[in-house]
Scaffold this active site. Sequence first.
Site, PDB file in Angstrom:
ATOM      1  N   HIS A 135       0.796  -1.238   0.000  1.00 46.90           N
ATOM      2  CA  HIS A 135       0.000   0.000   0.000  1.00 46.90           C
ATOM      3  C   HIS A 135       0.826   1.285   0.000  1.00 46.90           C
ATOM      4  CE1 HIS A 135      -3.449  -2.437   0.236  1.00 46.90           C
ATOM      5  NE2 HIS A 135      -3.657  -2.477   1.524  1.00 46.90           N
ATOM      6  N   HIS A 209      -9.956   1.946   0.177  1.00 50.95           N
ATOM      7  CA  HIS A 209      -9.803   0.870   1.154  1.00 50.95           C
ATOM      8  C   HIS A 209     -10.867   0.963   2.258  1.00 50.95           C
ATOM      9  CE1 HIS A 209      -7.536  -1.971   3.706  1.00 50.95           C
ATOM     10  NE2 HIS A 209      -6.867  -2.283   2.613  1.00 50.95           N
ATOM     11  N   GLU A 346     -11.570  -3.913  -2.755  1.00 47.51           N
ATOM     12  CA  GLU A 346     -10.691  -2.926  -3.397  1.00 47.51           C
ATOM     13  C   GLU A 346     -10.617  -3.199  -4.892  1.00 47.51           C
ATOM     14  OE1 GLU A 346      -6.853  -3.350  -1.249  1.00 47.51           O
ATOM     15  OE2 GLU A 346      -8.044  -4.474   0.172  1.00 47.51           O
TER      16      GLU A 346
HETATM   17  C1  GLA Z   1      -5.129  -5.105   2.418  1.00 49.90           C
HETATM   18  C2  GLA Z   1      -4.280  -6.304   2.455  1.00 49.90           C
HETATM   19  C3  GLA Z   1      -4.476  -7.030   3.742  1.00 49.90           C
HETATM   20  C4  GLA Z   1      -4.245  -6.104   4.922  1.00 49.90           C
HETATM   21  C5  GLA Z   1      -5.136  -4.913   4.799  1.00 49.90           C
HETATM   22  C6  GLA Z   1      -4.850  -3.927   5.898  1.00 49.90           C
HETATM   23  O1  GLA Z   1      -6.435  -5.398   2.172  1.00 49.90           O
HETATM   24  O2  GLA Z   1      -4.497  -7.175   1.379  1.00 49.90           O
HETATM   25  O3  GLA Z   1      -3.580  -8.090   3.825  1.00 49.90           O
HETATM   26  O4  GLA Z   1      -2.921  -5.677   4.945  1.00 49.90           O
HETATM   27  O5  GLA Z   1      -4.953  -4.294   3.562  1.00 49.90           O
HETATM   28  O6  GLA Z   1      -4.856  -4.494   7.163  1.00 49.90           O
END
Ligand code: GLA
Length: 381
Positions: A135, A209, A346
Amino acid sequence: MKFLVSIIISVVIVLLISCGGQDGKPKSKLEITQEVFGQTESGQQVDIYTLTNTNGMQVRITNYGAIVQSLTVSDRNGKTEDVVLGYDKLENYIQDASYFGCVVGRFGNRISKGKFMLDNKEYTLATNNGPNHLHGGKKGFNKVVWDGKSVKNKESVGLKLIYLSKDGEEGYPGNLNSSLVYTLTNNNELQIEYEATTDKATPVNLTHHGYFNLSGNCKSDILSHELWINANTFTPIDSTSIPTGNLPSVENTPFDFNSPTAIGVRINDENEQLKFGLGYDHNWVLNNVDGTMKLQASLYEPTSGRLMEIYTEEPGLQFYSGNFLDGSISGKKEIIYKHRYAAVLETQHFPDSPNQPDFISTILKPGETYKTKTIYRFSTK
Ligand code: GLA
């Protein structure tokens, strides 16, 4: 005197009725308001914008991290409740490690070992998720202050957010000019338009997100929410959550959501992929992708009757079933966020695309414009 009072009462009733919507309920006003949300550690002012449509649906968005702080929508009886997780205060978002409600960038999802090659040069990014990059790094787009500007149209209100990610920020090449427009329509749609341009080739994969729980104010976990994903294949992962590169069929696996299925039905099945993800934390390869807007997924909560439909131009959908929520976070109104109390959906390009030659490219070049749109549409049934 009595006569006068009864005339006044009648006038008020007539006014209330004439302001009412088709169902007799008073209509709310289409508007966007702005107030101060707080200050960052360096003293930068952060605002929060409240977008309201004529049905009373309301979205609160802060220019810190482009975060949707709350999203209130009606259940089938007209009761309005919050359907996203988050915090009441800016301080908590500054500390947050769960990415509640934000836009992630410059690259949403994982990049293997935090490394990629581009134009014969190797780039190194922060490894902030085990051995991998996640991210956008240590200070991704979810931790910066965007410039905000209200937008008002006839049937919608919006918030335009702009952020310049400088050449070299978090190890990525190129000055990336990014803009987002969040729009709330009178059709109960929350639309997100993403745009970016660069002066050097760079990977870009922006996504929202939001942690959704359609029960309203997080009354239950999401295991009885019914999920539909229009995808015949998915991108399985290794033990560090990096795609293997294969695109197997979802048929006869817990990853088949081609007909709406309660999330909890198969989440504890004996399955290596579910073990690696600690539940669902995978990317689905959406069907019939051609870059145009398509209805590709939906989430339905039977008790409240709330339905969220996702329209997108993106080729992938990461579904994360709140596996890392463990009851240690106290969120809005001191609600404790327990295990699997949210579904994160997402829309994006596939994880680790910069290292996977067979995946659709996520490289943006100078002269090109990154442009993509996703819509979350709310109704009841
Ligand atoms: C995304 C990732 C997850 C986790 C979340 C935040 O969705 O795929 O593994 O890291 O973000 O907790």
